[in-house]
Design an enzyme around this catalytic site. Structure first.
Site, mmCIF file in Angstrom:
data_model
loop_
_atom_site.group_PDB
_atom_site.id
_atom_site.type_symbol
_atom_site.label_atom_id
_atom_site.label_comp_id
_atom_site.label_asym_id
_atom_site.label_seq_id
_atom_site.Cartn_x
_atom_site.Cartn_y
_atom_site.Cartn_z
ATOM 1 N N ARG A 279 0.832 -1.206 0.000
ATOM 2 C CA ARG A 279 0.000 0.000 0.000
ATOM 3 C C ARG A 279 0.869 1.260 0.000
ATOM 4 O O ARG A 279 1.957 1.290 0.583
ATOM 5 C CB ARG A 279 -0.876 -0.010 1.257
ATOM 6 C CG ARG A 279 -1.890 1.132 1.383
ATOM 7 C CD ARG A 279 -2.923 1.075 0.304
ATOM 8 N NE ARG A 279 -4.132 1.826 0.678
ATOM 9 C CZ ARG A 279 -5.020 2.269 -0.197
ATOM 10 N NH1 ARG A 279 -4.849 2.039 -1.488
ATOM 11 N NH2 ARG A 279 -6.098 2.915 0.209
ATOM 12 N N THR B 235 -9.222 -0.055 -10.422
ATOM 13 C CA THR B 235 -8.401 -1.078 -9.782
ATOM 14 C C THR B 235 -8.366 -2.277 -10.715
ATOM 15 O O THR B 235 -9.173 -2.371 -11.646
ATOM 16 C CB THR B 235 -9.015 -1.439 -8.413
ATOM 17 O OG1 THR B 235 -9.054 -0.262 -7.598
ATOM 18 C CG2 THR B 235 -8.256 -2.514 -7.678
ATOM 19 N N GLU C 47 -6.179 4.030 -7.691
ATOM 20 C CA GLU C 47 -7.354 4.598 -7.010
ATOM 21 C C GLU C 47 -8.407 5.081 -7.989
ATOM 22 O O GLU C 47 -9.254 4.322 -8.379
ATOM 23 C CB GLU C 47 -6.976 5.686 -6.004
ATOM 24 C CG GLU C 47 -7.881 5.720 -4.772
ATOM 25 C CD GLU C 47 -9.177 6.484 -4.916
ATOM 26 O OE1 GLU C 47 -9.331 7.273 -5.859
ATOM 27 O OE2 GLU C 47 -10.056 6.319 -4.061
ATOM 28 N N ASP D 178 -8.002 8.128 -0.024
ATOM 29 C CA ASP D 178 -8.655 7.067 0.747
ATOM 30 C C ASP D 178 -8.586 7.325 2.253
ATOM 31 O O ASP D 178 -9.203 6.597 3.036
ATOM 32 C CB ASP D 178 -8.027 5.707 0.433
ATOM 33 C CG ASP D 178 -8.604 5.084 -0.827
ATOM 34 O OD1 ASP D 178 -9.603 5.614 -1.354
ATOM 35 O OD2 ASP D 178 -8.061 4.078 -1.301
ATOM 36 N N SER E 51 -8.020 0.805 2.794
ATOM 37 C CA SER E 51 -8.395 0.303 1.478
ATOM 38 C C SER E 51 -9.565 -0.660 1.627
ATOM 39 O O SER E 51 -9.862 -1.132 2.724
ATOM 40 C CB SER E 51 -7.209 -0.426 0.840
ATOM 41 O OG SER E 51 -7.588 -1.086 -0.352
ATOM 42 N N SER E 52 -10.217 -0.948 0.504
ATOM 43 C CA SER E 52 -11.246 -2.000 0.464
ATOM 44 C C SER E 52 -10.821 -3.178 -0.401
ATOM 45 O O SER E 52 -11.614 -4.093 -0.618
ATOM 46 C CB SER E 52 -12.563 -1.433 -0.074
ATOM 47 O OG SER E 52 -13.078 -0.460 0.795
ATOM 48 N N GLY F 179 -13.746 -0.224 -6.026
ATOM 49 C CA GLY F 179 -13.839 0.669 -4.881
ATOM 50 C C GLY F 179 -14.316 -0.079 -3.655
ATOM 51 O O GLY F 179 -14.064 -1.276 -3.493
#
Length: 532
Positions: A66, A352, A372, A392, A416-417, A439
């Site tokens: 990340r 993504t 993103e 984010d 993040s997801s 997302g």
């Protein structure tokens, strides 16, 4: 078996496996090709998360690549002069939201631990594609044409538009020699070359100049580290589901939804009924309420995922799901009565990509990578689009009830997801490898897929073709298809407030079959599944 978001990436990953490469090798080669052919979604200017499963010893590794916030930021990063949060694109476009990219080091670390073929060999297909070019797809053409900001960047304008300023036509050849040169440097000198010298200096210069500048430094690049974490695993009806821990909220929120739904006998409920979709949406409301309140960089979280996934706590939360009415908007729970930070909800964009791979030895990779928003920050350096992942973070750092765990701070990783996932059968064997772009809706997409496999035994192709229905603790979102619109009208009988919209998932799914593995790519995007 390989499933990626683009035919070029699938072909290259399959060739790597055919040449004796590991699942990790194939994933690395695919990620580099995706940087070339799907630049709006992922690349070296961004980051990602990767789960690796070793068949020989059953060990899992969760790799956190990340992005990180620069040292010279504070909680006011996305506030205007009056202290109010900026609009999304006011924050995202330009250098302000660019975090230190993590993908190059992520791929390097994964190769060092799990690679089999020479590092440089994995770069050759992407270098060739960047140099020779590839035909612009209808999807990429439409995304270029629909973006309001991309053409304002001189490098992006030269790459994605023709001499008259129009988006490159479908079938036009897109060549990116600048990116090819960056790839050559990394192939020759290793992933660390991205974080020192000319490449890092060029990124820092672009981020800190021009409109809406940021504060990245060479010291931020030098300090960047990929973190090897423990996968986050939990039970579901005798199966085991494993995902990424924080700073991704994906793995934990998927497990939360599954835990909430485990009290309902879904196997005996029609999967296409409004009732099953009602239960799913209610579980989403409760799980997302906790996600929005509690999750962020693990160093800033006042609670651990173990506390938020505790069986007694989840069981008490599940009691709020009514059979015939909707919560509409759920409140976050408070395990142990810890003071709850107030949710600071903001959009998490859907640009993504995802890769699912199983090699001949049974090793597996589930990798989700991103910049993103579509085209990220719309700032381009040496053929690479830079991320806007700092958006984010919660724009509002605090209110009267305290600091938010996802507030902006130096060196932190934004929540993040992304939810790369491995599913293990009751006998302990790896059963499925999956994940998706989308997302924060990724969490719903992945949870739907797990339930479809475990409870309803739906065939992979049919599973991915079903219309999406779910809630992120707001209106129940229903995919804009004929079947989805019919579901929306029936969900009203349960008190659901619905909104019909496009829900463009991109699930890559590999499932164990009697003679090997079956792959399925989401029909909503350009993905392709292929195997040996």
């Amino acid at each position: 078996m390989v499933v990626t978001a683009n035919p070029h990436a699938t072909d290259v990953a399959l060739a790597v496996l055919r040449g004796g490469g590991s699942a990790a090798d194939a994933a690395i080669a695919a990620a580099l090709v995706l940087n070339v052919v799907e630049p709006q979604s992922s690349g070296l200017g961004g980051g990602g998360f990767l789960l690796h499963y070793s068949a020989a010893d059953g060990r899992m590794s969760a790799w956190d690549g990340r992005e990180t916030a620069p040292a010279d930021v504070d909680a006011s990063l996305f506030l205007d002069a009056s202290g109010k949060p900026l609009g999304f694109h006011d924050a995202a476009v330009g250098g302000r939201a660019v975090g230190v990219p993590g993908l190059a080091k992520l791929l390097g670390e994964v190769h060092r631990h799990h690679g089999r073929l020479p590092w440089a060999r994995l770069f050759a297909p992407a270098i060739a594609l960047a140099e020779e070019g590839f035909p612009v797809s209808p999807r990429l053409h439409a995304l270029i044409g629909g973006d309001r900001f991309l053409a304002k960047d001189a490098q992006a304008r030269a790459l994605f538009y023709d001499a008259g300023g129009a988006p490159l036509a479908v079938g036009a050849r897109l060549r990116n020699p600048r990116l090819a040169e960056v790839l050559r440097v990394l192939a020759r000198d290793g992933a660390d070359a991205f974080y020192r010298g000319d490449i890092a200096a060029a990124i820092v210069d672009v981020v800190n100049s021009g409109p809406n500048p940021g504060t990245l430094s060479l010291a931020d690049f030098a300090a960047y580290r990929v973190i090897r974490r423990d996968a986050l695993c939990g039970p579901y009806r005798g199966w085991r589901v494993c995902g990424m821990p924080p700073p991704s909220s994906g793995g934990a929120t998927v497990l939360s939804m599954l835990g909430l739904l485990s009290r309902f006998p879904l196997a005996g409920i029609d999967p296409d009924s409004a009732f099953s979709r009602h239960l799913f949406a209610e579980a989403g409301r409760l799980a997302f309420a906790d996600r929005d309140a509690w999750y962020g960089d693990p160093r800033a979280m006042p609670l651990s995922p173990a506390q938020l996934l505790d069986a007694a706590y989840i069981g008490a939360r599940a009691q709020q799901i009514a059979l015939d009415s909707s919560l509409r908007r759920a409140q976050a729970g408070q395990p142990g009565k810890v003071q709850r930070a107030v949710p600071a909800v903001h959009p998490e964009r859907a640009s993504t990509s995802h890769v699912s791979i199983v090699d001949a030895a049974g090793n597996a990779v589930s990798m989700t990578i991103s910049i993103e928003d579509a085209f990220g920050s719309r700032r381009m350096v040496r053929g690479m689009l830079l991320n806007n992942q700092l958006t984010d973070f919660s724009f509002v750092p605090r209110d009267v009830r305290g600091l938010h765990p996802n507030r902006v701070e130096p060196g932190k990783r934004p929540r993040s997801s992304m939810a790369p996932t491995l599913l293990f059968a009751p006998d302990g064997r790896l059963h499925a490898v999956l994940g998706s772009p989308g997302g924060s809706a990724i969490i719903n997409f992945v949870t739907e897929a797990v339930i479809g496999l475990v409870d309803w035994h739906i065939a992979p192709d049919a599973l991915l073709a079903r219309p999406h229905v779910g809630s992120r603790n707001g209106p129940t979102e229903v995919e804009n298809t004929a079947e989805g619109r019919a579901l929306a009208s029936r969900l009203a009988l349960f008190g659901q407030e619905t909104v019909v919209r496009d829900l463009t998932s991109g699930i890559g799914l590999v499932v164990r079959a009697p003679q090997g593995w079956f792959g399925a790519a989401d029909p909503r995007r350009e993905g392709v599944a292929a195997g040996l």
